[in-house]
Design a protein around this motif. Structure first.
Motif, PDB file in Angstrom:
ATOM      1  N   ASN A 101      -5.793  57.766 -96.636  1.00  0.00           N
ATOM      2  CA  ASN A 101      -7.243  57.850 -96.758  1.00  0.00           C
ATOM      3  C   ASN A 101      -7.638  59.329 -96.765  1.00  0.00           C
ATOM      4  O   ASN A 101      -7.395  60.049 -95.790  1.00  0.00           O
ATOM      5  CB  ASN A 101      -7.884  57.114 -95.573  1.00  0.00           C
ATOM      6  CG  ASN A 101      -9.390  57.106 -95.603  1.00  0.00           C
ATOM      7  OD1 ASN A 101     -10.016  57.745 -96.439  1.00  0.00           O
ATOM      8  ND2 ASN A 101      -9.979  56.380 -94.683  1.00  0.00           N
ATOM      9  N   TYR A 102      -8.270  59.772 -97.834  1.00  0.00           N
ATOM     10  CA  TYR A 102      -8.632  61.188 -97.972  1.00  0.00           C
ATOM     11  C   TYR A 102      -9.588  61.637 -96.869  1.00  0.00           C
ATOM     12  O   TYR A 102      -9.575  62.797 -96.459  1.00  0.00           O
ATOM     13  CB  TYR A 102      -9.244  61.445 -99.341  1.00  0.00           C
ATOM     14  CG  TYR A 102      -9.450  62.906 -99.638  1.00  0.00           C
ATOM     15  CD1 TYR A 102      -8.373  63.760 -99.781  1.00  0.00           C
ATOM     16  CD2 TYR A 102     -10.724  63.434 -99.755  1.00  0.00           C
ATOM     17  CE1 TYR A 102      -8.551  65.116-100.042  1.00  0.00           C
ATOM     18  CE2 TYR A 102     -10.913  64.783-100.031  1.00  0.00           C
ATOM     19  CZ  TYR A 102      -9.824  65.612-100.160  1.00  0.00           C
ATOM     20  OH  TYR A 102     -10.004  66.944-100.422  1.00  0.00           O
ATOM     21  N   TYR A 103     -10.395  60.706 -96.358  1.00  0.00           N
ATOM     22  CA  TYR A 103     -11.310  61.076 -95.278  1.00  0.00           C
ATOM     23  C   TYR A 103     -10.561  61.554 -94.038  1.00  0.00           C
ATOM     24  O   TYR A 103     -11.104  62.350 -93.260  1.00  0.00           O
ATOM     25  CB  TYR A 103     -12.234  59.914 -94.918  1.00  0.00           C
ATOM     26  CG  TYR A 103     -13.511  59.907 -95.722  1.00  0.00           C
ATOM     27  CD1 TYR A 103     -14.522  60.826 -95.487  1.00  0.00           C
ATOM     28  CD2 TYR A 103     -13.713  58.968 -96.719  1.00  0.00           C
ATOM     29  CE1 TYR A 103     -15.697  60.824 -96.220  1.00  0.00           C
ATOM     30  CE2 TYR A 103     -14.891  58.949 -97.460  1.00  0.00           C
ATOM     31  CZ  TYR A 103     -15.880  59.880 -97.202  1.00  0.00           C
ATOM     32  OH  TYR A 103     -17.049  59.876 -97.932  1.00  0.00           O
ATOM     33  N   PRO A 131     -16.439  55.221 -95.463  1.00  0.00           N
ATOM     34  CA  PRO A 131     -15.749  54.313 -96.382  1.00  0.00           C
ATOM     35  C   PRO A 131     -14.343  54.842 -96.665  1.00  0.00           C
ATOM     36  O   PRO A 131     -14.133  56.056 -96.715  1.00  0.00           O
ATOM     37  CB  PRO A 131     -16.602  54.371 -97.652  1.00  0.00           C
ATOM     38  CG  PRO A 131     -17.217  55.732 -97.612  1.00  0.00           C
ATOM     39  CD  PRO A 131     -17.446  56.024 -96.145  1.00  0.00           C
ATOM     40  N   ARG A 161     -11.214  56.071 -98.734  1.00  0.00           N
ATOM     41  CA  ARG A 161     -11.030  56.709-100.040  1.00  0.00           C
ATOM     42  C   ARG A 161      -9.543  57.003-100.174  1.00  0.00           C
ATOM     43  O   ARG A 161      -9.070  58.066 -99.789  1.00  0.00           O
ATOM     44  CB  ARG A 161     -11.854  57.992-100.119  1.00  0.00           C
ATOM     45  CG  ARG A 161     -11.825  58.690-101.453  1.00  0.00           C
ATOM     46  CD  ARG A 161     -12.577  57.856-102.491  1.00  0.00           C
ATOM     47  NE  ARG A 161     -12.454  58.407-103.796  1.00  0.00           N
ATOM     48  CZ  ARG A 161     -13.375  59.164-104.394  1.00  0.00           C
ATOM     49  NH1 ARG A 161     -14.490  59.444-103.780  1.00  0.00           N
ATOM     50  NH2 ARG A 161     -13.176  59.616-105.601  1.00  0.00           N
ATOM     51  N   TYR A 162      -8.807  56.017-100.666  1.00  0.00           N
ATOM     52  CA  TYR A 162      -7.355  56.127-100.709  1.00  0.00           C
ATOM     53  C   TYR A 162      -6.883  56.916-101.922  1.00  0.00           C
ATOM     54  O   TYR A 162      -7.409  56.757-103.017  1.00  0.00           O
ATOM     55  CB  TYR A 162      -6.708  54.740-100.704  1.00  0.00           C
ATOM     56  CG  TYR A 162      -6.897  54.061 -99.381  1.00  0.00           C
ATOM     57  CD1 TYR A 162      -6.126  54.444 -98.283  1.00  0.00           C
ATOM     58  CD2 TYR A 162      -7.849  53.080 -99.213  1.00  0.00           C
ATOM     59  CE1 TYR A 162      -6.302  53.841 -97.054  1.00  0.00           C
ATOM     60  CE2 TYR A 162      -8.028  52.471 -97.976  1.00  0.00           C
ATOM     61  CZ  TYR A 162      -7.250  52.860 -96.908  1.00  0.00           C
ATOM     62  OH  TYR A 162      -7.433  52.269 -95.687  1.00  0.00           O
ATOM     63  N   ILE A 163      -5.892  57.763-101.658  1.00  0.00           N
ATOM     64  CA  ILE A 163      -5.287  58.575-102.716  1.00  0.00           C
ATOM     65  C   ILE A 163      -3.780  58.595-102.509  1.00  0.00           C
ATOM     66  O   ILE A 163      -3.287  58.265-101.428  1.00  0.00           O
ATOM     67  CB  ILE A 163      -5.832  60.020-102.715  1.00  0.00           C
ATOM     68  CG1 ILE A 163      -5.491  60.737-101.401  1.00  0.00           C
ATOM     69  CG2 ILE A 163      -7.319  60.031-102.988  1.00  0.00           C
ATOM     70  CD1 ILE A 163      -5.774  62.211-101.418  1.00  0.00           C
ATOM     71  N   MET A 210      -7.371  64.655-105.926  1.00  0.00           N
ATOM     72  CA  MET A 210      -8.717  64.953-105.449  1.00  0.00           C
ATOM     73  C   MET A 210      -9.158  66.348-105.873  1.00  0.00           C
ATOM     74  O   MET A 210     -10.307  66.568-106.203  1.00  0.00           O
ATOM     75  CB  MET A 210      -8.784  64.822-103.932  1.00  0.00           C
ATOM     76  CG  MET A 210      -8.588  63.403-103.442  1.00  0.00           C
ATOM     77  SD  MET A 210      -9.731  62.202-104.130  1.00  0.00           S
ATOM     78  CE  MET A 210     -11.121  62.415-103.073  1.00  0.00           C
ATOM     79  N   LEU A 236     -12.185  65.274-108.441  1.00  0.00           N
ATOM     80  CA  LEU A 236     -13.361  65.030-107.618  1.00  0.00           C
ATOM     81  C   LEU A 236     -14.447  66.051-107.960  1.00  0.00           C
ATOM     82  O   LEU A 236     -14.242  67.254-107.787  1.00  0.00           O
ATOM     83  CB  LEU A 236     -12.988  65.134-106.135  1.00  0.00           C
ATOM     84  CG  LEU A 236     -14.077  64.789-105.145  1.00  0.00           C
ATOM     85  CD1 LEU A 236     -14.405  63.301-105.216  1.00  0.00           C
ATOM     86  CD2 LEU A 236     -13.626  65.151-103.735  1.00  0.00           C
ATOM     87  N   GLU A 244     -19.587  65.369-105.289  1.00  0.00           N
ATOM     88  CA  GLU A 244     -19.029  64.276-104.496  1.00  0.00           C
ATOM     89  C   GLU A 244     -18.257  64.818-103.294  1.00  0.00           C
ATOM     90  O   GLU A 244     -18.321  64.265-102.196  1.00  0.00           O
ATOM     91  CB  GLU A 244     -18.128  63.390-105.351  1.00  0.00           C
ATOM     92  CG  GLU A 244     -17.735  62.107-104.655  1.00  0.00           C
ATOM     93  CD  GLU A 244     -16.998  61.141-105.570  1.00  0.00           C
ATOM     94  OE1 GLU A 244     -16.441  60.176-105.033  1.00  0.00           O
ATOM     95  OE2 GLU A 244     -16.966  61.350-106.798  1.00  0.00           O
ATOM     96  N   ARG A 245     -17.553  65.911-103.493  1.00  0.00           N
ATOM     97  CA  ARG A 245     -16.835  66.554-102.383  1.00  0.00           C
ATOM     98  C   ARG A 245     -17.824  66.996-101.310  1.00  0.00           C
ATOM     99  O   ARG A 245     -17.621  66.785-100.123  1.00  0.00           O
ATOM    100  CB  ARG A 245     -16.023  67.739-102.915  1.00  0.00           C
ATOM    101  CG  ARG A 245     -15.472  68.691-101.887  1.00  0.00           C
ATOM    102  CD  ARG A 245     -14.260  68.145-101.208  1.00  0.00           C
ATOM    103  NE  ARG A 245     -13.819  69.067-100.180  1.00  0.00           N
ATOM    104  CZ  ARG A 245     -12.589  69.227 -99.802  1.00  0.00           C
ATOM    105  NH1 ARG A 245     -11.644  68.517-100.363  1.00  0.00           N
ATOM    106  NH2 ARG A 245     -12.278  70.068 -98.859  1.00  0.00           N
ATOM    107  N   MET A 281     -19.035  63.976 -99.416  1.00  0.00           N
ATOM    108  CA  MET A 281     -18.011  63.480 -98.497  1.00  0.00           C
ATOM    109  C   MET A 281     -17.936  64.359 -97.247  1.00  0.00           C
ATOM    110  O   MET A 281     -17.850  63.845 -96.123  1.00  0.00           O
ATOM    111  CB  MET A 281     -16.650  63.424 -99.193  1.00  0.00           C
ATOM    112  CG  MET A 281     -16.559  62.351-100.250  1.00  0.00           C
ATOM    113  SD  MET A 281     -14.988  62.403-101.165  1.00  0.00           S
ATOM    114  CE  MET A 281     -13.909  61.650 -99.944  1.00  0.00           C
TER     115      MET A 281
END
Length: 86
Positions: free
Chosen positions: A9-11, A45, A47-49, A55, A59, A63-64, A67
């Motif tokens: 998850n990028y988060y 939410p 955000r799978y990568i 990214m 991205l 949007e970055r 986030m």
């Protein structure tokens, strides 16, 4: 089917970076930090990568920024929640 270890998850990265910028690990013990991470990530939410490069190149800056702002808000809310309920 096994999900690859490369998928994440990028988060998680953004949260880790924000924690470092706030120096939270210097202010709180590891148990508090672990709980705080869970509270923060549960507000965001997924955000799978597979690859960080995905990214970086795909991205949009807007949007970055959104986030990163979402992370800041989630961390502030989680800190307030954790302090009130500790």
């Amino acid at each position: 089917m096994k999900i690859s270890d490369d998928i994440h998850n990028y988060y998680e990265k953004l949260v880790s970076q924000h924690f470092a910028s706030l120096k939270l690990e210097e202010k709180y013990d590891t148990e508090f930090i672990a709980d705080l991470i869970c509270v923060v990530l549960n507000q965001l939410p997924p955000r799978y990568i597979r690859h960080e490069v995905d990214m970086a190149f795909y991205l949009p800056a807007s949007e970055r920024f959104e986030m990163e702002n979402n992370v800041k808000v989630a961390v502030a809310k989680a800190l307030e929640f954790m302090k009130e309920n500790s």
